[in-house]
Design an enzyme around this catalytic site. Structure first.
Site, PDB file in Angstrom:
ATOM      1  N   ALA A   1     -52.139  41.048 -69.012  1.00 10.76           N
ATOM      2  CA  ALA A   1     -51.576  42.396 -68.866  1.00 10.76           C
ATOM      3  C   ALA A   1     -50.129  42.404 -69.361  1.00 10.76           C
ATOM      4  O   ALA A   1     -49.432  41.388 -69.266  1.00 10.76           O
ATOM      5  CB  ALA A   1     -51.629  42.802 -67.405  1.00 10.76           C
TER       6      ALA A   1
ATOM      7  N   GLY B   1     -54.955  38.560 -67.374  1.00  5.34           N
ATOM      8  CA  GLY B   1     -55.956  39.563 -67.752  1.00  5.34           C
ATOM      9  C   GLY B   1     -56.681  39.196 -69.036  1.00  5.34           C
ATOM     10  O   GLY B   1     -57.825  39.638 -69.250  1.00  5.34           O
TER      11      GLY B   1
ATOM     12  N   GLU C   1     -59.440  37.186 -67.875  1.00  4.75           N
ATOM     13  CA  GLU C   1     -60.374  38.058 -67.145  1.00  4.75           C
ATOM     14  C   GLU C   1     -61.273  38.806 -68.125  1.00  4.75           C
ATOM     15  O   GLU C   1     -62.465  38.982 -67.889  1.00  4.75           O
ATOM     16  CB  GLU C   1     -59.592  39.035 -66.263  1.00  4.75           C
TER      17      GLU C   1
ATOM     18  N   GLU D   1     -51.735  35.014 -62.997  1.00  6.15           N
ATOM     19  CA  GLU D   1     -51.133  36.183 -62.336  1.00  6.15           C
ATOM     20  C   GLU D   1     -50.335  35.820 -61.102  1.00  6.15           C
ATOM     21  O   GLU D   1     -49.271  36.402 -60.835  1.00  6.15           O
ATOM     22  CB  GLU D   1     -52.215  37.186 -61.930  1.00  6.15           C
TER      23      GLU D   1
HETATM   24  C1  LIG Z   1     -53.214  44.039 -64.074  1.00  3.45           C
HETATM   25  C2  LIG Z   1     -53.723  42.995 -63.104  1.00  3.45           C
HETATM   26  C3  LIG Z   1     -54.463  41.873 -63.690  1.00  3.45           C
HETATM   27  C4  LIG Z   1     -53.768  41.165 -64.774  1.00  3.45           C
HETATM   28  C5  LIG Z   1     -52.517  40.694 -64.668  1.00  3.45           C
HETATM   29  C6  LIG Z   1     -51.916  39.902 -65.749  1.00  3.45           C
HETATM   30  O1  LIG Z   1     -52.524  39.583 -66.741  1.00  3.45           O
HETATM   31  S1  LIG Z   1     -50.314  39.444 -65.538  1.00  3.45           S
HETATM   32  C7  LIG Z   1     -49.913  38.537 -66.970  1.00  3.45           C
HETATM   33  C8  LIG Z   1     -50.450  37.158 -66.948  1.00  3.45           C
HETATM   34  N1  LIG Z   1     -50.028  36.434 -68.135  1.00  3.45           N
HETATM   35  C9  LIG Z   1     -49.111  35.444 -68.108  1.00  3.45           C
HETATM   36  O2  LIG Z   1     -48.688  35.014 -67.070  1.00  3.45           O
HETATM   37  C10 LIG Z   1     -48.699  34.884 -69.435  1.00  3.45           C
HETATM   38  C11 LIG Z   1     -47.205  35.032 -69.624  1.00  3.45           C
HETATM   39  N2  LIG Z   1     -46.766  34.512 -70.924  1.00  3.45           N
HETATM   40  C12 LIG Z   1     -46.606  33.222 -71.193  1.00  3.45           C
HETATM   41  O3  LIG Z   1     -46.906  32.354 -70.393  1.00  3.45           O
HETATM   42  C13 LIG Z   1     -46.002  32.857 -72.525  1.00  3.45           C
HETATM   43  O4  LIG Z   1     -45.221  33.939 -72.951  1.00  3.45           O
HETATM   44  C14 LIG Z   1     -47.034  32.498 -73.621  1.00  3.45           C
HETATM   45  C15 LIG Z   1     -47.681  31.162 -73.260  1.00  3.45           C
HETATM   46  C16 LIG Z   1     -48.064  33.551 -73.747  1.00  3.45           C
HETATM   47  C17 LIG Z   1     -46.313  32.367 -74.993  1.00  3.45           C
HETATM   48  O5  LIG Z   1     -45.265  31.457 -74.896  1.00  3.45           O
HETATM   49  P1  LIG Z   1     -44.254  31.254 -76.130  1.00  3.45           P
HETATM   50  O6  LIG Z   1     -43.315  30.183 -75.692  1.00  3.45           O
HETATM   51  O7  LIG Z   1     -45.043  31.044 -77.371  1.00  3.45           O
HETATM   52  O8  LIG Z   1     -43.498  32.639 -76.312  1.00  3.45           O
HETATM   53  P2  LIG Z   1     -42.613  33.446 -75.251  1.00  3.45           P
HETATM   54  O9  LIG Z   1     -42.934  33.038 -73.857  1.00  3.45           O
HETATM   55  O10 LIG Z   1     -41.211  33.432 -75.696  1.00  3.45           O
HETATM   56  O11 LIG Z   1     -43.234  34.920 -75.437  1.00  3.45           O
HETATM   57  C18 LIG Z   1     -43.045  35.630 -76.635  1.00  3.45           C
HETATM   58  C19 LIG Z   1     -42.725  37.063 -76.310  1.00  3.45           C
HETATM   59  O12 LIG Z   1     -43.867  37.638 -75.665  1.00  3.45           O
HETATM   60  C20 LIG Z   1     -43.485  38.226 -74.442  1.00  3.45           C
HETATM   61  N3  LIG Z   1     -44.629  38.096 -73.509  1.00  3.45           N
HETATM   62  C21 LIG Z   1     -45.328  37.000 -73.197  1.00  3.45           C
HETATM   63  N4  LIG Z   1     -46.332  37.286 -72.362  1.00  3.45           N
HETATM   64  C22 LIG Z   1     -46.249  38.621 -72.143  1.00  3.45           C
HETATM   65  C23 LIG Z   1     -47.029  39.529 -71.369  1.00  3.45           C
HETATM   66  N5  LIG Z   1     -48.091  39.141 -70.659  1.00  3.45           N
HETATM   67  N6  LIG Z   1     -46.646  40.811 -71.366  1.00  3.45           N
HETATM   68  C24 LIG Z   1     -45.585  41.222 -72.057  1.00  3.45           C
HETATM   69  N7  LIG Z   1     -44.828  40.422 -72.832  1.00  3.45           N
HETATM   70  C25 LIG Z   1     -45.169  39.131 -72.861  1.00  3.45           C
HETATM   71  C26 LIG Z   1     -42.282  37.434 -74.002  1.00  3.45           C
HETATM   72  O13 LIG Z   1     -41.505  38.159 -73.073  1.00  3.45           O
HETATM   73  C27 LIG Z   1     -41.574  37.217 -75.317  1.00  3.45           C
HETATM   74  O14 LIG Z   1     -40.879  38.409 -75.621  1.00  3.45           O
HETATM   75  P3  LIG Z   1     -39.449  38.380 -76.366  1.00  3.45           P
HETATM   76  O15 LIG Z   1     -38.558  37.540 -75.515  1.00  3.45           O
HETATM   77  O16 LIG Z   1     -39.748  37.757 -77.698  1.00  3.45           O
HETATM   78  O17 LIG Z   1     -39.070  39.802 -76.397  1.00  3.45           O
END
Ligand SMILES: CCC/C=C/C(=O)SCCNC(=O)CCNC(=O)[C@H](O)C(C)(C)COP(=O)([O-])OP(=O)([O-])OC[C@H]1O[C@@H](n2cnc3c(N)ncnc32)[C@H](O)[C@@H]1OP(=O)([O-])[O-]
Length: 734
Positions: free
Chosen positions: A61, A105, A108, A128
């Site tokens: 998400a 998500g 999911e 999450e």
């Molecule tokens: C609704 C209820 C159910 C679901 C809930 C969910 O899914 S909750 C979600 C569960 N998901 C997670 O917990 C995953 C969270 N993400 C990560 O763990 C890591 O970002 C990665 C492994 C995807 C990529 O790592 P990497 O070192 O290659 O790159 P990086 O980390 O530098 O990211 C690059 C850019 O992308 C951005 N961005 C990233 N993710 C999101 C996002 N979901 N959204 C928006 N933006 C996101 C990040 O801010 C950055 O922006 P910037 O600074 O360039 O403006």
């Protein structure tokens, strides 16, 4: 922000497009739903593949839309479950083609598909919970049905990410490929066209459960409470999984929704979620570094590091060698003593063997077929081949300067010279070289191959390229580099100073180490101040106090026992050290340990008697102190020092401080970091408390409220994201 469709024979390929990580915003989800509906009704389509653009399935998400946590993420979860459910009910096989990441998500969505094909390097997880929420789009109901209760419980409650080979073993995915994943998924799809789908629909699958389920759930909750220090979302995950076991699928989905909603309805849970999401973005924010002189992350390009050298193979040096080698960088490890070199080599080899085993267990053997080569040598001249040198000898200015003088003449003129110090003056070290612009501080945290934090200390002359190179290196090493200014103890340790003093003053005033530790550990810190001091070693601070004449032979005659230059001083830790109580390493410190080097801290009657006698000798009246007073007395001065650090431009923003504390000092992420915590408590409250403390204790200068804190309160306590604009940086050339 869209999803598009192409067809490959009878297979429709739906591609999620929302750069950079294909996050599932409401718009993206609606778009997937629309295309999915379309292909359901297209008679030419016999199977469907869902993939993400640019080598990433989906990072889940869109967290950026969670700002008003509540409405947005809640309705998003409904939408996403609609997509998942539609994919699951489809009469045509739906295959997720997973490249890069399928997180939150994103996974999911993949669970709603009938089959999952993943690239060997893909990472999958329901993360999450690490953002203070939990899988609210069917994840808690589908995962246990797919991989079984215990592995699902672990993945969901801890946010654990697994690589594709492990996912295959778990039964989370159906196939792994080293080639083009989308092509492999299309091929897979062609082979399953026309096959029955009923057994592939997770909503119809029963969960295989062990007989002692209630014990498992209860034990899990106790374990999570300990591990995540009272973070609510982890507990709710267990409840959602319990529902998966006890209820039919459709009712489980409703229960999952109700539990997710309960997060948005509880102030505490909502604050924890906000804190965690803030911590996530803060870590991204610090990579966009700035300096007071106007240099920033855009103003310089990093140099790649092919060969790095490490000088000194003590504990820190060994850890640094390991992380460089793990990042496949060629390492030259230098010692000046043959015996130390041999010990260092053995220790590094042992750690790398352990790391190899762990990687194999995580299914990474395919990717880590080689570490960077390591040359162990006594020959300083071999440093001439290094692109970057990290000096990691013990904290002694004269020795470091001697080494840097040599480096200046031996190394390539363009080589970067880094010093691993936890507080020495970078400019003084740089001054003996002919290239101060290439000198920088790299403060690693112990154990260096595990701890994620790297304080990158810019000297007066450190060039933007030097900063950029080291920040980039930190990323290559899997660490989070935070650029800080050069002052005694930099940011993290400097803020620790007042906190530790306050904790010791509490002992003078009537508390016991275990009492103080308990309050701070219940707050969420990984370790209270006394357990932490015992771990680090009390002798470290003692030596530095002796060096600066606060105690020991250099102490001026006639100094008062509990005062230094008119300021309150406690000799308690000095006395412990004089008695040989250095902490874990001597088996005795603020606590007692079962053996020398033991880790199990047990309250020590000796310490209690000693404190009792000390108070009596100094006629100190024991004051009753409440838990809340202990917390405020210890934490507010630490926060106050954080404001001083910001005001002096040593840290460029509150996020920098919070990232340092979350990753280097065991601050609980669900409290965001000390500066975020201050913003949640309310700046006026923090200020008022500090004013009272200072008025009652004018001999403790660290209680004097910071000018920046006063300024922010005067301005009506703006939200944390606006503090940066109050700092000197706004006047810089940015
Ligand atoms: C609704 C209820 C159910 C679901 C809930 C969910 O899914 S909750 C979600 C569960 N998901 C997670 O917990 C995953 C969270 N993400 C990560 O763990 C890591 O970002 C990665 C492994 C995807 C990529 O790592 P990497 O070192 O290659 O790159 P990086 O980390 O530098 O990211 C690059 C850019 O992308 C951005 N961005 C990233 N993710 C999101 C996002 N979901 N959204 C928006 N933006 C996101 C990040 O801010 C950055 O922006 P910037 O600074 O360039 O403006």
């Amino acid at each position: 922000m869209s999803a598009s469709k192409e067809t490959e024979g009878a297979v429709a390929v739906i591609t999620i497009r929302n750069p950079p990580v294909n996050a599932l915003s409401q718009q993206a989800v609606e778009s997937i739903l629309k295309v999915l509906k379309e292909v359901q009704f297209d008679p030419a389509v016999k199977a469907i593949v869902i993939c993400g653009e640019n080598g990433k399935f989906s990072a889940g998400a869109d967290i950026r839309t969670f700002e008003n946590i509540g409405q947005k993420s809640d309705s998003l979860s409904h939408f996403l479950e609609d997509v998942n459910s539609m994919a699951e009910k489809s009469e045509k096989p739906v295959i997720a083609a997973i490249e890069g990441v399928a997180l939150g998500g994103g996974l999911e969505l993949a669970l709603g598909c009938h089959y999952r094909v993943a690239h060997v390097k893909a990472r999958l997880g329901l993360t999450e919970v690490l953002l203070g929420i939990f899988p609210g789009a069917g994840g808690t109901q589908r995962l246990p049905r797919l991989i079984g209760l215990l592995p699902a419980l672990e993945m969901i409650t801890t946010g654990k990410i697994v690589f594709a080979p492990v996912a295959l073993k778990l039964g989370l995915i159906d196939s792994v490929t080293e080639d083009n994943t989308i092509k492999a998924a299309i091929h897979f799809a062609q082979n399953v066209i026309g096959k029955p789908l009923e057994s592939r629909r997770l909503c119809t699958k029963p969960i295989q459960c062990p007989p002692n389920m209630e014990t498992i759930f209860n034990d899990s909750k106790i374990k999570l409470k300990k591990l995540f220090h009272g973070a609510i979302s982890h507990q709710l995950c267990v409840e959602a999984i319990r529902a998966a076991v006890q209820l039919p699928f459709a009712e489980g989905i409703l229960k999952e929704r109700e539990l997710l909603f309960s997060i948005f309805n509880s102030e505490q849970a909502r604050d924890q979620a906000k804190a965690r999401q803030y911590a996530f973005f803060a870590e991204r924010r610090v990579t966009k570094w700035t300096t007071p002189s106007g240099a920033n992350w855009k103003s310089a390009s990093p140099h790649p590091i092919g060969v790095a050298a490490v000088i000194g193979l003590g504990t820190m040096g060994r850890g640094i060698v390991v992380c460089l080698a793990k990042a496949q960088i060629q390492v030259i490890a230098v010692e000046q003593d043959g015996k130390q070199l041999e010990m260092g080599r053995k220790a590094v080899t042992k750690i790398l063997e352990r790391e190899t085993l762990t990687m194999q267990q995580r299914g990474l053997a395919l990717m880590s077929d080689s570490f960077g080569s390591i040359t162990f040598t006594l020959d300083f001249n071999s440093l001439k081949n290094a692109d970057l040198v990290i000096e990691a000898v013990y904290e002694n200015m004269a020795l470091k300067k001697e080494i840097f003088k040599q480096l200046s003449s031996i190394c390539m003129p363009e080589a970067f010279l880094c010093t691993n110090t936890s507080g020495l003056n970078i400019d003084e070290i740089a001054s003996v070289t002919g290239r101060p612009h290439l000198v920088i501080g790299t403060h690693f945290f112990s154990p260096a191959h595990i701890m994620k934090l790297l304080e990158v200390v810019r000297g007066y002359h450190s060039s933007p390229t030097t900063i950029s190179t080291v920040i980039n290196l930190s990323k290559v090493l899997g660490k989070i580099g935070v650029v800080v200014g050069n002052c005694p103890s930099f940011v993290g340790n400097r803020m620790m100073g007042p906190y530790l003093h306050q904790a010791i003053f509490l002992l003078e005033d009537g508390c016991y180490p275990e009492e103080v530790d308990k309050v701070l550990e219940e707050f969420g810190l990984a370790m209270g101040p006394f357990r932490m001091s015992d771990l680090v070693g009390l002798d470290v601070g003692w030596r530095s106090r002796m060096e600066s004449g606060l105690t020991g032979p250099k102490l001026l005659p006639g100094a008062l026992v509990r005062q230094r230059e008119g300021k309150r001083y406690s000799p308690l830790p000095d006395i412990l050290c004089e008695k040989g109580r250095f902490g874990q390493k001597t088996g005795r410190g603020w606590y007692q340990y079962e053996t020398v080097g033991g880790r199990n801290a047990v309250p020590d009657p000796w310490v209690q008697n000693f404190l009792h006698d000390y108070r009596k000798a100094h006629t100190i009246k024991q004051k009753p102190t409440s838990q809340n007073e202990i917390l405020e007395w210890c934490l507010y001065p630490l926060i106050n020092e954080g404001f001083n650090v910001l005001e002096e431009e040593i840290a460029s923003g509150p996020e920098d401080i919070d990232v340092i504390y979350n990753n280097g000092y065991g601050w609980p992420r669900h409290m965001g970091g000390p500066m975020f915590y201050a913003s949640m408590v309310g700046l006026p409250k923090v200020l008022t408390k500090l004013e009272v403390f200072y008025e009652n204790n004018p001999d403790i200068p660290s209680l004097k409220p910071s000018g920046l804190l006063k300024k922010l309160v005067k301005q009506g306590s703006p939200p944390l994201k606006e503090w940066r604009s109050q700092l000197g940086y706004q006047n810089s050339k940015l």
